[in-house]
Design an enzyme around this catalytic site. Sequence first.
Site, PDB file in Angstrom:
ATOM      1  CG  ASP A   1      -1.620   5.466   4.985  1.00 31.20           C
ATOM      2  OD1 ASP A   1      -1.458   4.433   5.659  1.00 31.20           O
ATOM      3  OD2 ASP A   1      -2.713   5.799   4.487  1.00 31.20           O
TER       4      ASP A   1
ATOM      5  CG  ASP B   1      -9.540   7.767   6.895  1.00 31.77           C
ATOM      6  OD1 ASP B   1      -8.499   7.700   6.207  1.00 31.77           O
ATOM      7  OD2 ASP B   1      -9.546   8.004   8.116  1.00 31.77           O
TER       8      ASP B   1
ATOM      9  CE  LYS C   1      -2.986   2.757   3.098  1.00 32.07           C
ATOM     10  NZ  LYS C   1      -3.811   2.800   4.339  1.00 32.07           N
TER      11      LYS C   1
ATOM     12  NE  ARG D   1     -10.562  -0.966   4.296  1.00 32.83           N
ATOM     13  CZ  ARG D   1     -11.129  -1.093   5.491  1.00 32.83           C
ATOM     14  NH1 ARG D   1     -12.318  -1.669   5.602  1.00 32.83           N
ATOM     15  NH2 ARG D   1     -10.530  -0.643   6.576  1.00 32.83           N
TER      16      ARG D   1
ATOM     17  CE  LYS E   1      -6.187   9.033   8.113  1.00 35.36           C
ATOM     18  NZ  LYS E   1      -6.816   7.953   8.907  1.00 35.36           N
TER      19      LYS E   1
ATOM     20  CG  ASP F   1      -5.244   8.150   4.638  1.00 41.00           C
ATOM     21  OD1 ASP F   1      -6.198   8.771   4.106  1.00 41.00           O
ATOM     22  OD2 ASP F   1      -5.394   7.155   5.369  1.00 41.00           O
TER      23      ASP F   1
END
Length: 489
Positions: free
Chosen positions: A276, A335, A253, A339, A265, A258
């Site tokens: 991230d 967020d 990833k 995935r 966030k 992010d």
Amino acid sequence: MLDIAFAAAALPTSGTLVLLAIEGEELSPFARQADEATGGAVARAVAASEFKGGKGKSVSIPGPGAGLSRIVVVGLGKRDELTARIVEDAGGSLAAQLSAEPVLAVDAGGLTPELAAAIAMGATLRGYRFDRYRTKEKTEDKPKLAGLTILTDAAAQATSAYAPMRAVADGVFLSRDLITEPPNVLFPAEMADRCQKLSSLGVEVEVFGPKEMIELGFGALMGVSYGSVTEPRMVVMRWNNGGDARPVAFVGKGVTFDTGGISIKPAGGMEDMKWDMAGAGAVVGLMAALAGRKAKVNAIGLVGLVENMPSGSAMRPGDVLTSYSGQTIEVINTDAEGRLVLADVLWYCQQKFDPQFMVNLATLTGAIIVGLGHEHAGLFSNDDSLCEKLTAAGRATGEKLWRMPMSADYDKALKSEIADMKNVGGGRAGGSITAAQFIERFVNGKPWAHLDIAGMAWTSKDAPTIPKGAAAFGVRLLDRLVADNFETE
Ligand code: BES
Ligand code: MN
Ligand code: ZN
């Protein structure tokens, strides 16, 4: 990087001398020589202290004579409990303790060549520093330890044992650099450029931009990317040195920043989200390590690189994305983006390369930090044998894993009213597990393991072989997985 040399045991006449002691054993013949040369200073200091050679214990003797600035006696614990990890940690700790000393010689007389090399590896790893953006640091404030000589009668063997370790350390350093770089510098295209540099090691590198990924149908990865003005990339790195064996594959990833996207966030600590991309950083470092030590394996590294930003073109909660696999995804929370990136890259990986297995690394969930803290990464898998190999590699390298459960019952939480699945489970229950269940839907039943490294990617305090900051978790672990199980011959 720290200069390492291995040389025959001869008393140095300047700098610091480190003597290694095994618990319950007499000082080595070399240490006795040092004692004589300093008029008994070593024996006196040891006798006057509580020192018995215990692991992590040491005695420091400043100005012992014989031209030396210091002698340090370092305990390694009991001989039958000695492991490469213990010796590495000793090497790392002494590199940190003695960083003000110009020359350091370590007597490894009682150790095998592999363990002598492990001291050097530990010291090397601890010596990492990222000072690219410090323009005002005074020279006297910079660490001075420039060289380390390991004294051993098996200097030639220790030198050859160290060569592959040094290649792994190079991979770890590359990975730490990538993870530490600020997000305005290291955006997807820049990271892809740095991957491209691995071609000098013999790695084949192929870079995909938005055009290629839209054409392929990477709707999930592109969904994350649309909010950002910086273009996404996917990089495929191949190291082919394993004859006609099926490849092993590693997927990372790589969210270079992010923000959370429209599901933004909170401000506090958001700067941490520059790392991230630590999963992708580990994959790049791993490929450099494997190529650098010329591992006899066919290995593929894939990284999905995007930035997750809120904007007028960002994906919304409620959007339905069509992934490369054809499965549709209702986005509930923007967020939960990692995935989505992995979904397309993993599907591509198994379709294109039919690997023996896939291991993906991702700073995927805050929930894994709640569950496992900063001691173990979460291991999720559909393959028991792969899990055992990974867990063993974790123990050997100190990059520890803990297996978490998966099952059809957890998977139910992903049911959507409008699409094939939603991108988050209901509520916070089992957040790391439902994330793993989501990813599993994109591996097409192939042997696979997912490492949730959110708690392991960045350390807030120094460890013996990891200065605080980017850990490069996964590089040593997966290098060891390959070395112990998947090299030909
Ligand atoms: N990158 C984060 C996970 C993370 C959090 C890594 C803290 C390191 C430290 C990930 O993309 C994320 O935001 N996950 C969400 C998932 C949630 C929306 C289901 C999380 O963990 O809160
Ligand atoms: Mn996120
Ligand atoms: Zn993320």
